[in-house]
Scaffold this active site. Sequence first.
Site, PDB file in Angstrom:
ATOM      1  N   LYS A 184      -7.835 -12.654  -0.207  1.00 48.33           N
ATOM      2  CA  LYS A 184      -8.511 -13.847  -1.149  1.00 48.33           C
ATOM      3  C   LYS A 184      -7.596 -15.016  -1.003  1.00 48.33           C
ATOM      4  O   LYS A 184      -6.495 -15.054  -0.653  1.00 48.33           O
ATOM      5  CB  LYS A 184      -8.565 -13.308  -2.444  1.00 48.33           C
ATOM      6  CG  LYS A 184      -9.562 -12.485  -2.966  1.00 48.33           C
ATOM      7  CD  LYS A 184     -10.882 -13.120  -2.947  1.00 48.33           C
ATOM      8  CE  LYS A 184     -12.239 -12.250  -3.350  1.00 48.33           C
ATOM      9  NZ  LYS A 184     -13.385 -12.944  -2.978  1.00 48.33           N
ATOM     10  N   TYR A 243     -12.813 -11.542   6.290  1.00 48.38           N
ATOM     11  CA  TYR A 243     -12.015 -11.310   5.323  1.00 48.38           C
ATOM     12  C   TYR A 243     -10.605 -10.950   5.568  1.00 48.38           C
ATOM     13  O   TYR A 243     -10.195 -10.210   6.583  1.00 48.38           O
ATOM     14  CB  TYR A 243     -12.346 -10.002   4.632  1.00 48.38           C
ATOM     15  CG  TYR A 243     -11.563  -9.392   3.623  1.00 48.38           C
ATOM     16  CD1 TYR A 243     -11.180 -10.201   2.456  1.00 48.38           C
ATOM     17  CD2 TYR A 243     -10.479  -8.672   3.622  1.00 48.38           C
ATOM     18  CE1 TYR A 243     -10.488 -10.207   1.245  1.00 48.38           C
ATOM     19  CE2 TYR A 243      -9.466  -8.379   2.750  1.00 48.38           C
ATOM     20  CZ  TYR A 243      -9.607  -9.137   1.611  1.00 48.38           C
ATOM     21  OH  TYR A 243      -8.534  -8.873   0.487  1.00 48.38           O
ATOM     22  N   ASP A 286       0.214 -16.461   2.260  1.00 51.09           N
ATOM     23  CA  ASP A 286       0.762 -14.941   2.076  1.00 51.09           C
ATOM     24  C   ASP A 286       1.089 -14.796   3.839  1.00 51.09           C
ATOM     25  O   ASP A 286       0.184 -14.931   4.572  1.00 51.09           O
ATOM     26  CB  ASP A 286      -0.453 -13.962   1.776  1.00 51.09           C
ATOM     27  CG  ASP A 286      -0.150 -12.785   2.002  1.00 51.09           C
ATOM     28  OD1 ASP A 286       0.706 -12.258   2.877  1.00 51.09           O
ATOM     29  OD2 ASP A 286      -0.990 -11.859   1.568  1.00 51.09           O
ATOM     30  N   TYR A 334       4.236  -5.857   6.710  1.00 54.59           N
ATOM     31  CA  TYR A 334       2.918  -5.566   6.614  1.00 54.59           C
ATOM     32  C   TYR A 334       2.178  -7.088   6.638  1.00 54.59           C
ATOM     33  O   TYR A 334       2.562  -7.925   5.798  1.00 54.59           O
ATOM     34  CB  TYR A 334       2.485  -4.672   5.494  1.00 54.59           C
ATOM     35  CG  TYR A 334       0.843  -4.588   5.141  1.00 54.59           C
ATOM     36  CD1 TYR A 334       0.462  -3.761   6.158  1.00 54.59           C
ATOM     37  CD2 TYR A 334       0.225  -5.316   4.259  1.00 54.59           C
ATOM     38  CE1 TYR A 334      -0.918  -3.485   6.106  1.00 54.59           C
ATOM     39  CE2 TYR A 334      -0.976  -5.079   4.376  1.00 54.59           C
ATOM     40  CZ  TYR A 334      -1.699  -4.218   5.347  1.00 54.59           C
ATOM     41  OH  TYR A 334      -3.128  -3.862   5.198  1.00 54.59           O
TER      42      TYR A 334
HETATM   43  P1  13P Z   1      -3.929 -10.583  -0.651  1.00 52.23           P
HETATM   44  O1  13P Z   1      -5.161 -11.549  -0.736  1.00 52.23           O
HETATM   45  O2  13P Z   1      -3.243 -10.948  -1.822  1.00 52.23           O
HETATM   46  O3  13P Z   1      -3.249 -10.604   0.423  1.00 52.23           O
HETATM   47  O4  13P Z   1      -4.657  -9.147  -0.944  1.00 52.23           O
HETATM   48  C1  13P Z   1      -5.474  -8.450  -0.016  1.00 52.23           C
HETATM   49  C2  13P Z   1      -6.195  -7.309  -0.292  1.00 52.23           C
HETATM   50  O5  13P Z   1      -6.964  -6.890   0.509  1.00 52.23           O
HETATM   51  C3  13P Z   1      -5.716  -6.506  -1.448  1.00 52.23           C
HETATM   52  O6  13P Z   1      -6.097  -5.214  -1.404  1.00 52.23           O
HETATM   53 MG    MG Z   2      -1.651  -9.970   1.384  1.00 58.58          MG
HETATM   54 MG    MG Z   3      -2.171 -12.472  -2.588  1.00 59.34          MG
END
Ligand code: 13P
Ligand code: MG
Ligand code: MG
Length: 382
Positions: A233, A230, A12, A91
């Site tokens: 994910k 964090y 990402d 973003y």
């Molecule tokens: P991603 O891991 O897909 O970037 O999503 C992060 C997130 O905080 C979604 O609310």
């Molecule tokens: Mg993301």
């Molecule tokens: Mg993602």
Amino acid sequence: MVETTISVIKADIGSLAGHVVVPDFLFELARKELKAGVENKIINDFYVTNAGDDLELIMTHNKGENNEEVHRLAFETFLKGTELAREKKIYAAGQDILSDTFSGNVKGMGPGSAEMTIEERKSEPFAILMADKTEPGAFNLPLFKIFADPFNTAGLVIDPNLHDGFRFVIQDIMKDVPCFVEMKCPEEMYDVLALLGSTGRFTIKKVYRADGMVCASVSTDKLHAVAGKYVGKDDPVAIIRAHSGLPAMGEILEAFTLPHLVSGWMRGSHTGPLIPVGLKDSRCTRFDGPPRVIGLGFQVSNGMLVGPVDLFDDVAFDITRQRAMEVSDYLRRHGPFQPHRLSDDQMEYTTLPKVLSACANRFVEEEIVPKGTVKDTSDSAE
Ligand code: 13P
Ligand code: MG
Ligand code: MG
Ligand code: 13P
């Protein structure tokens, strides 16, 4: 016989209007970079797609797994994409890039990877499953069903080539140093399930047929464990071979009809159903989700990709999607309460501990009677 490696490397590196989709200019950049990779003979062929906000580079080559040139090509594509995403103020630009110094392999640097080296059969169909807003353990249940559950995979009963079962290589992803165990199904099924049920800790890394033929490979990269905080994910990918002595494509897809509950969704902090969707719905919206999985079917032929077919873009999955939306709606009514919100240990890498530590020093060791409260005098009233 020629060996072909299928590498899916993903990251990402920035998404449009929140964690929704990969912007078009990143696809264009990735295709241009991978085309140059073909011209420079690093890879044979490629396909670029997205699972929500994750850019997925699907590549074939003859250089084997963990190859420096192939990993560098993917990593530099992500770096160039990050730069462009930053310029355009996209973003979460560079979300999964933890370091811009390449050290021979994408492992531990943020991007996820699943790779598999095969001797091409007479015909070589396979599926690539790519999920967004969840973690590698999301594939535990479907992979178990595909390779070990005769109620899912008819071939385990019907086809003598599947009858001897499958070997699972399971990784303990909480360990700092990668740690693996091999277990065989059906013989050790209960032990396999004892581990795989802990989806946040034990994940399937690879699956082999009893005779040693490789059948499945999953990305198990733990981004937040490396980052120490964090950062989204670890949205996983899996490569699964099909047919001719392996589960059929329909048996692979059947495992996604539950739709089972996984960790992820909003802020990586919630439980939700994994919805199988076609590419046109590969974008997470409601509460940044619900978590979803796309599936592309390919064949590999003399090192080149033929396809893809958009596997979940079929009315046959409408009932699964409908159920998933009902489950989502039911879970959402729980707001910040467990088990919709994940348990404390799973929230360790989110921003919740900051909130909790501000509350922690307000605790005292006797019950508090708030000021101005009228004391109950019923005991002395006789
Ligand atoms: P991603 O891991 O897909 O970037 O999503 C992060 C997130 O905080 C979604 O609310
Ligand atoms: Mg993301
Ligand atoms: Mg993602
Ligand atoms: P294979 O033996 O080629 O996998 O065919 C099985 C089949 O027809 C599944 O529907």
